[in-house]
Design a protein around this motif. Structure first.
Motif, PDB file in Angstrom:
ATOM      1  N   LEU B 133      -4.925  -8.673  18.330  1.00 17.56           N
ATOM      2  CA  LEU B 133      -5.579  -7.371  18.193  1.00 17.56           C
ATOM      3  C   LEU B 133      -6.863  -7.598  17.398  1.00 17.56           C
ATOM      4  CD1 LEU B 133      -5.238  -4.279  18.614  1.00 17.56           C
ATOM      5  CD2 LEU B 133      -4.061  -4.218  16.412  1.00 17.56           C
ATOM      6  N   ASP B 143      -8.601  -3.478  25.056  1.00 17.97           N
ATOM      7  CA  ASP B 143      -7.220  -2.978  25.027  1.00 17.97           C
ATOM      8  C   ASP B 143      -6.261  -3.739  25.931  1.00 17.97           C
ATOM      9  OD1 ASP B 143      -8.037  -2.205  27.501  1.00 17.97           O
ATOM     10  OD2 ASP B 143      -7.553  -0.069  27.255  1.00 17.97           O
ATOM     11  N   PHE B 145      -4.308  -5.988  25.156  1.00 13.74           N
ATOM     12  CA  PHE B 145      -3.033  -6.157  24.442  1.00 13.74           C
ATOM     13  C   PHE B 145      -2.025  -5.094  24.874  1.00 13.74           C
ATOM     14  CE2 PHE B 145      -5.348  -3.137  21.806  1.00 13.74           C
ATOM     15  CZ  PHE B 145      -4.366  -2.186  21.547  1.00 13.74           C
ATOM     16  N   VAL B 161       2.204  -9.261  17.312  1.00 12.39           N
ATOM     17  CA  VAL B 161       0.783  -8.894  17.368  1.00 12.39           C
ATOM     18  C   VAL B 161       0.062  -9.623  16.236  1.00 12.39           C
ATOM     19  CG1 VAL B 161      -0.870  -6.988  17.373  1.00 12.39           C
ATOM     20  CG2 VAL B 161       1.460  -6.598  18.209  1.00 12.39           C
ATOM     21  N   ALA B 214      -4.253  -1.819  12.071  1.00 10.84           N
ATOM     22  CA  ALA B 214      -3.588  -2.262  13.304  1.00 10.84           C
ATOM     23  C   ALA B 214      -2.800  -1.115  13.940  1.00 10.84           C
ATOM     24  CB  ALA B 214      -2.659  -3.441  13.006  1.00 10.84           C
ATOM     25  N   GLN B 217      -5.110   1.435  15.407  1.00 12.92           N
ATOM     26  CA  GLN B 217      -5.741   0.976  16.649  1.00 12.92           C
ATOM     27  C   GLN B 217      -4.755   1.022  17.820  1.00 12.92           C
ATOM     28  OE1 GLN B 217      -9.377  -1.890  15.034  1.00 12.92           O
ATOM     29  NE2 GLN B 217      -7.873  -2.732  16.446  1.00 12.92           N
ATOM     30  N   LEU B 218      -3.505   0.629  17.546  1.00 12.84           N
ATOM     31  CA  LEU B 218      -2.483   0.652  18.606  1.00 12.84           C
ATOM     32  C   LEU B 218      -2.305   2.087  19.121  1.00 12.84           C
ATOM     33  CD1 LEU B 218       0.324  -1.655  17.089  1.00 12.84           C
ATOM     34  CD2 LEU B 218      -1.203  -2.219  18.972  1.00 12.84           C
TER      35      LEU B 218
END
Lengths: 316, 316
Positions: B133, B143, B145, B161, B214, B217-218
């Motif tokens: 990430l 994106d 991931f 991750v 993190a 962002q996810l």
């Protein structure tokens, strides 16, 4: 303190400096000796540590965890594991038990086959779930690995296949005399605790699955399931032996060093056993998302360069 | 001999005995310092080895590999890597270059986050592919991931991750003055070699992605993609900090030790940054194939025990 210490993959010098210091501080040191093995024996480890080791077999770890953890609140006790401490589920059990007993624990990590497999040239982030392949018998051919390889393959991912080892397995003769076979609570007869009641056990010599056995078993299941997950001529695979030991320079000798052999499953099948070196072995089934650099790096280990390049170029 | 030596995850004592012996035999020793970092600085390593280290940044490794490999056929040269040598693609490049130059190489493995993540209690064979990430900017939110987590989740698998680190990144001001911006052959401006021609570079201070960044962002990508892969209230995650260092006993101090914090994504989002400890951080997205023992082991790290048990019991 209860230390669980990874020993790495090869010999006595693969322990970390932190791990070695911890071992030297311990009053009791157990060596787990049934989920994997080092390439050196107990005596050599004892000489290196200047300490006696207690061999911990499956029975001891599963049935006598309180003895292993005895006095670990007031003394230092070490439990040594080949590879990394979290390679096998059974060690999590031991840590949970320590937690219940409020014994402080410390994990000292090390390399395991799950990351050292990068030596093949295949990138670790392109691997899917890891599978285990057990020795088939005439009547017992568990094939759930096939579904896992299929799941990985569908995503283009590589699969690390861990090959069975049988250490201190009870002989058939011994098992046949089980006391309560019809009401046994254990998942398999070989783990049956009531065997303990019957005095001296008889053990088979250790066995380590070879690459040829592994490839044959994989293709046998493909021939039964017929889902096209594996194919002798177009599935690329990489056979690994003794990862982490000094790479073999001279092809004519076998000094127990690391070997990496790449090819289609049929290419591997056509090799004599000796090509793959000494146990322990692992096998990678390469996924179709093979990057160019992965194909080039691993290609240097191919038994048939032309075959490898032809198929790798189609996939990468 | 050209040695590529894994340093493990924490400090100078995580090197293996074999690795330390190799380092001491070398006439030049490079420390790779841009894909990951140890928790101790160069001086401490130098004092421990009794040797000077040369810091190898991205530019040096990618543009001056022949200087790194110089004389390695006749002398011992070491390239030190945090974690295991095969964690980053770029080291494979260096080994390929050594192979071209017919320089003998030896890999000395060590723990990496890819196996040490087992300290969470989640079993390594239940992990799917690993994802990275990167720091989002206002205009750049890669994106891919999300698709990888979705693929893993569909199979019930956990996802590790890896969180971005920015070490020795050139400042925007510096990049703005690139000589040949319209014809640059490099994949991103920050890697542009022609920057070298413009004298002194200006670097940003290092940045390490936090757990809160993190998680935000996810969930930001989930809110854009809306495929139901991640959910604040029902996706279980485990935040890891400084894996491999001494576990934190006293919750009121922050001594840089390992921390493991489990909860739903929303549980984690509700915590103050300090709960997650110091960088480096990693994050696990737990899959639905959560075994009972995994749920119990990891549950001890939950910020909201009730929440964890309720959701874990549904999945395991």
């Amino acid at each position: 303190m209860f230390y669980v210490i990874g020993l790495g993959l090869c010999d006595e010098k693969d322990i970390t400096v932190r791990g070695l210091e911890a071992v030297k501080s311990c009053s009791r040191i157990y060596l787990e000796a049934y989920t994997s093995i080092l390439m050196v024996n107990k005596d050599r480890l004892e000489a290196f540590y200047g300490k006696q080791l207690i061999i911990a077999d499956r029975d001891m770890v599963e049935l006598e965890s309180d003895e292993i953890l005895r006095d670990a609140s007031t003394e230092n006790v070490a439990f040594l594991v080949v590879g990394d401490p979290f390679g096998a589920t059974t060690h999590t059990d031991l840590l949970l038990r320590a937690r219940d007993l409020q014994i402080p624990t410390q994990i000292i990590h090390n390399a395991s086959i799950l990351n050292a497999v990068g030596c093949s040239g295949l990138q670790l982030y392109n691997f899917g779930q890891t599978v285990s392949l057990v020795f088939f018998t005439d009547t017992w051919k568990p094939d759930s690995f096939y579904d896992r390889i299929a799941e990985n393959a569908k995503l283009g991912l590589h699969t690390l296949v861990l090959l069975d080892i049988k250490v201190k397995e009870q002989s058939e003769e011994n098992l046949a005399r089980c006391r309560y076979p019809s009401s046994c609570l254990y998942p398999s007869v070989s783990e049956c605790a009531c065997l303990k009641l019957r005095g001296r056990k008889i053990y088979e010599p250790p066995r380590y699955m070879s690459i040829l056995t592994a490839v044959n078993q994989l293709l046998e299941i493909e021939s039964i399931r017929k889902e096209g997950v594996l194919d002798g001529d177009s599935t690329l695979a990489i056979a690994l032996s003794r990862v982490g030991s000094i790479p073999l320079g001279d092809e004519t000798t076998d000094d127990g060093a690391q070997r990496i052999v790449a090819g289609t499953l049929s290419d591997l099948q056509a090799q004599p056993e000796s090509v793959f070196g000494q146990p322990l072995h692992s096998l990678i089934i390469a996924g179709k998302k093979l990057h160019e650099m992965e194909a080039i790096y691993a290609g240097a280990f191919a038994v048939n360069q032309e075959n490898w390049n032809r198929i790798a170029n189609k996939t990468s």
